[in-house]
Design a protein around this motif. Sequence first.
Motif, mmCIF file in Angstrom:
data_model
loop_
_atom_site.group_PDB
_atom_site.id
_atom_site.type_symbol
_atom_site.label_atom_id
_atom_site.label_comp_id
_atom_site.label_asym_id
_atom_site.label_seq_id
_atom_site.Cartn_x
_atom_site.Cartn_y
_atom_site.Cartn_z
ATOM 1 N N ALA A 2 0.843 -1.184 0.000
ATOM 2 C CA ALA A 2 0.000 0.000 0.000
ATOM 3 C C ALA A 2 0.885 1.242 0.000
ATOM 4 O O ALA A 2 1.818 1.361 0.779
ATOM 5 N N SER A 4 0.545 5.649 -1.338
ATOM 6 C CA SER A 4 -0.290 6.673 -1.963
ATOM 7 C C SER A 4 0.603 7.673 -2.675
ATOM 8 O O SER A 4 1.468 8.298 -2.052
ATOM 9 N N CYS A 5 0.429 7.769 -3.987
ATOM 10 C CA CYS A 5 1.171 8.738 -4.784
ATOM 11 C C CYS A 5 0.391 8.997 -6.069
ATOM 12 O O CYS A 5 -0.557 8.291 -6.387
ATOM 13 N N ARG A 6 0.791 9.987 -6.811
ATOM 14 C CA ARG A 6 0.107 10.365 -8.048
ATOM 15 C C ARG A 6 0.399 9.363 -9.158
ATOM 16 O O ARG A 6 1.517 8.863 -9.287
ATOM 17 N N ARG A 23 -4.739 8.419 -7.775
ATOM 18 C CA ARG A 23 -3.857 8.122 -6.654
ATOM 19 C C ARG A 23 -3.626 6.621 -6.602
ATOM 20 O O ARG A 23 -4.571 5.837 -6.705
ATOM 21 N N LEU A 24 -2.379 6.235 -6.458
ATOM 22 C CA LEU A 24 -2.031 4.828 -6.340
ATOM 23 C C LEU A 24 -2.555 4.307 -5.011
ATOM 24 O O LEU A 24 -2.317 4.905 -3.963
ATOM 25 N N GLU A 25 -3.305 3.218 -5.055
ATOM 26 C CA GLU A 25 -3.853 2.617 -3.840
ATOM 27 C C GLU A 25 -2.971 1.467 -3.362
ATOM 28 O O GLU A 25 -2.754 1.294 -2.178
ATOM 29 N N SER A 26 -2.489 0.661 -4.309
ATOM 30 C CA SER A 26 -1.570 -0.440 -3.989
ATOM 31 C C SER A 26 -0.804 -0.793 -5.260
ATOM 32 O O SER A 26 -1.251 -0.509 -6.363
ATOM 33 N N CYS A 32 -1.283 -2.780 -10.354
ATOM 34 C CA CYS A 32 -1.591 -1.814 -9.306
ATOM 35 C C CYS A 32 -3.073 -1.467 -9.337
ATOM 36 O O CYS A 32 -3.778 -1.752 -10.300
ATOM 37 N N ARG A 35 -6.990 4.811 -7.582
ATOM 38 C CA ARG A 35 -8.224 5.468 -7.142
ATOM 39 C C ARG A 35 -8.394 6.747 -7.966
ATOM 40 O O ARG A 35 -7.489 7.586 -8.016
ATOM 41 N N THR A 36 -9.560 6.871 -8.633
ATOM 42 C CA THR A 36 -9.810 8.015 -9.506
ATOM 43 C C THR A 36 -11.297 8.101 -9.819
ATOM 44 O O THR A 36 -12.026 7.127 -9.677
ATOM 45 N N ALA A 73 -12.343 3.355 -8.374
ATOM 46 C CA ALA A 73 -10.995 2.801 -8.564
ATOM 47 C C ALA A 73 -11.007 1.723 -9.643
ATOM 48 O O ALA A 73 -12.063 1.225 -10.025
#
Length: 86
Positions: A2, A4-6, A23-26, A32, A35-36, A73
């Motif tokens: 897990a 969180s990054c762009r 946003r990266l969730e995992s 991967c 989330r968007t 997501a």
Amino acid sequence: MAVSCRVDFRPVIAYTCSEHTGRLESISATGCTIRTGQHPASWDALELRIYLPGLSSPLRVDHATVTWGRSDAFTVEFLILAVAEQ
């Protein structure tokens, strides 16, 4: 893992050059979850730029396939990574 990054993403084959951000969730070695509010269809092919903390440039995924999605997501499987990213 897990984190969180762009993440910037766009269709591999696009009639427009629309790029979206999430946003990266995992993330794992093979894919991967992002989330968007954007909703690519299942099996769409995407290019990704993942801005992981500590890296000077984004992780580049030249071809990823959407395998699953929900309202906020979606998950992709990495198919082609740039040589330097492997």
